[in-house]
Motif scaffolding. Structure first.
Motif, PDB file in Angstrom:
ATOM      1  N   GLU A 110      -2.479   5.440   1.258  1.00 20.18           N
ATOM      2  CA  GLU A 110      -3.374   4.316   1.572  1.00 20.18           C
ATOM      3  C   GLU A 110      -3.169   3.852   3.010  1.00 20.18           C
ATOM      4  O   GLU A 110      -4.131   3.545   3.712  1.00 20.18           O
ATOM      5  CB  GLU A 110      -3.145   3.153   0.600  1.00 20.18           C
ATOM      6  CG  GLU A 110      -3.604   3.432  -0.810  1.00 20.18           C
ATOM      7  CD  GLU A 110      -3.081   2.410  -1.815  1.00 20.18           C
ATOM      8  OE1 GLU A 110      -3.764   2.241  -2.840  1.00 20.18           O
ATOM      9  OE2 GLU A 110      -2.024   1.796  -1.594  1.00 20.18           O
ATOM     10  N   ARG A 111      -1.917   3.828   3.461  1.00 21.28           N
ATOM     11  CA  ARG A 111      -1.642   3.435   4.843  1.00 21.28           C
ATOM     12  C   ARG A 111      -2.190   4.466   5.818  1.00 21.28           C
ATOM     13  O   ARG A 111      -2.709   4.115   6.880  1.00 21.28           O
ATOM     14  CB  ARG A 111      -0.147   3.225   5.044  1.00 21.28           C
ATOM     15  CG  ARG A 111       0.329   1.961   4.329  1.00 21.28           C
ATOM     16  CD  ARG A 111       1.807   1.702   4.336  1.00 21.28           C
ATOM     17  NE  ARG A 111       2.546   2.155   5.478  1.00 21.28           N
ATOM     18  CZ  ARG A 111       3.794   2.594   5.416  1.00 21.28           C
ATOM     19  NH1 ARG A 111       4.428   2.643   4.260  1.00 21.28           N
ATOM     20  NH2 ARG A 111       4.421   2.981   6.495  1.00 21.28           N
ATOM     21  N   ALA A 167      -5.445  12.921   2.242  1.00 20.87           N
ATOM     22  CA  ALA A 167      -5.829  11.693   2.925  1.00 20.87           C
ATOM     23  C   ALA A 167      -7.016  11.873   3.869  1.00 20.87           C
ATOM     24  O   ALA A 167      -7.432  10.925   4.502  1.00 20.87           O
ATOM     25  CB  ALA A 167      -4.633  11.153   3.683  1.00 20.87           C
ATOM     26  N   PRO A 209       0.824  -1.208   0.000  1.00 19.21           N
ATOM     27  CA  PRO A 209       0.000   0.000   0.000  1.00 19.21           C
ATOM     28  C   PRO A 209       0.864   1.267   0.000  1.00 19.21           C
ATOM     29  O   PRO A 209       1.952   1.286   0.581  1.00 19.21           O
ATOM     30  CB  PRO A 209      -0.808  -0.118   1.290  1.00 19.21           C
ATOM     31  CG  PRO A 209      -0.118  -1.128   2.129  1.00 19.21           C
ATOM     32  CD  PRO A 209       0.695  -1.980   1.214  1.00 19.21           C
ATOM     33  N   SER A 210       0.371   2.293  -0.659  1.00 23.23           N
ATOM     34  CA  SER A 210       1.093   3.565  -0.692  1.00 23.23           C
ATOM     35  C   SER A 210       1.008   4.232   0.682  1.00 23.23           C
ATOM     36  O   SER A 210       0.232   3.819   1.540  1.00 23.23           O
ATOM     37  CB  SER A 210       0.468   4.491  -1.741  1.00 23.23           C
ATOM     38  OG  SER A 210      -0.791   4.966  -1.288  1.00 23.23           O
ATOM     39  N   VAL A 245      -4.821   6.458   5.279  1.00 29.08           N
ATOM     40  CA  VAL A 245      -6.281   6.324   5.247  1.00 29.08           C
ATOM     41  C   VAL A 245      -6.726   5.118   6.080  1.00 29.08           C
ATOM     42  O   VAL A 245      -7.768   5.144   6.723  1.00 29.08           O
ATOM     43  CB  VAL A 245      -6.800   6.251   3.789  1.00 29.08           C
ATOM     44  CG1 VAL A 245      -8.253   5.855   3.726  1.00 29.08           C
ATOM     45  CG2 VAL A 245      -6.580   7.596   3.095  1.00 29.08           C
ATOM     46  N   ALA A 246      -5.920   4.063   6.105  1.00 24.75           N
ATOM     47  CA  ALA A 246      -6.244   2.873   6.890  1.00 24.75           C
ATOM     48  C   ALA A 246      -5.909   3.055   8.375  1.00 24.75           C
ATOM     49  O   ALA A 246      -6.278   2.206   9.197  1.00 24.75           O
ATOM     50  CB  ALA A 246      -5.506   1.664   6.342  1.00 24.75           C
ATOM     51  N   THR A 249     -10.176  11.639   3.986  1.00 25.57           N
ATOM     52  CA  THR A 249     -11.387  11.121   3.365  1.00 25.57           C
ATOM     53  C   THR A 249     -12.522  11.143   4.376  1.00 25.57           C
ATOM     54  O   THR A 249     -12.283  11.277   5.587  1.00 25.57           O
ATOM     55  CB  THR A 249     -11.160   9.665   2.903  1.00 25.57           C
ATOM     56  OG1 THR A 249     -10.975   8.854   4.070  1.00 25.57           O
ATOM     57  CG2 THR A 249      -9.966   9.544   1.971  1.00 25.57           C
TER      58      THR A 249
END
Length: 147
Positions: free
Chosen positions: A9-10, A52, A5-6, A12-13, A54
């Motif tokens: 993405e990390r 990021a 994961p970018s 956002v998680a 979101t």
């Protein structure tokens, strides 16, 4: 070969990895904060916070601050305000140079942990939390989240 994961993405998680819905809220706050600083320290120019943020990240932060209030860790009532304060402080802590005296009380911590400790301590204080250090001490007992 699979690509991991970018950084975005990390990030956002992060709320789900910090278990903001189920972990004790102080643990979740510290884990989430460490995750963010781990990414920001290792990818200084790659992670843009605004990209990021979101709806899921915002909802996770609001839930976390509501849980912190319900647990008595803070007194501020509006989770959206708490999120805004924390994000503003995150920006300021991120901009501190690594040799800043503000990071010095965490002399045994690495840079990520020192920044996370400063942000958690300052956020809790700004939002009406205790200043006795016990909340941060409890949060520090959580295993660090490293990627």
């Amino acid at each position: 070969m699979s690509r991991g994961p970018s950084a975005v993405e990390r990030y956002v998680a992060g709320p789900s990895r910090a278990k903001v819905r189920t972990a004790p809220p102080l643990f979740a706050l510290h884990r989430l904060t460490e995750t963010v600083f781990d990414l920001k320290v290792s990818h200084r120019f790659a992670v843009q916070l605004t990209a990021a943020l979101t709806p899921d990240v915002l909802d996770g932060l609001d839930l976390l601050f509501a849980r912190l209030r319900d647990a008595g860790a803070i007194t501020a009532a509006d989770p959206a305000w708490c999120r805004r304060v924390c994000l503003a402080l995150l920006h300021e802590v991120n901009d501190l140079p690594a040799d800043s005296p503000a990071l010095a009380p965490s002399a045994t911590a690495d840079e990520t942990e020192a920044r996370a400790n400063l942000l958690v301590r300052t956020t809790l204080g700004a939002l009406g939390g205790t200043h006795d250090g016990s909340a941060l001490s409890l949060a520090n007992q959580a295993a660090p989240v490293r990627s």
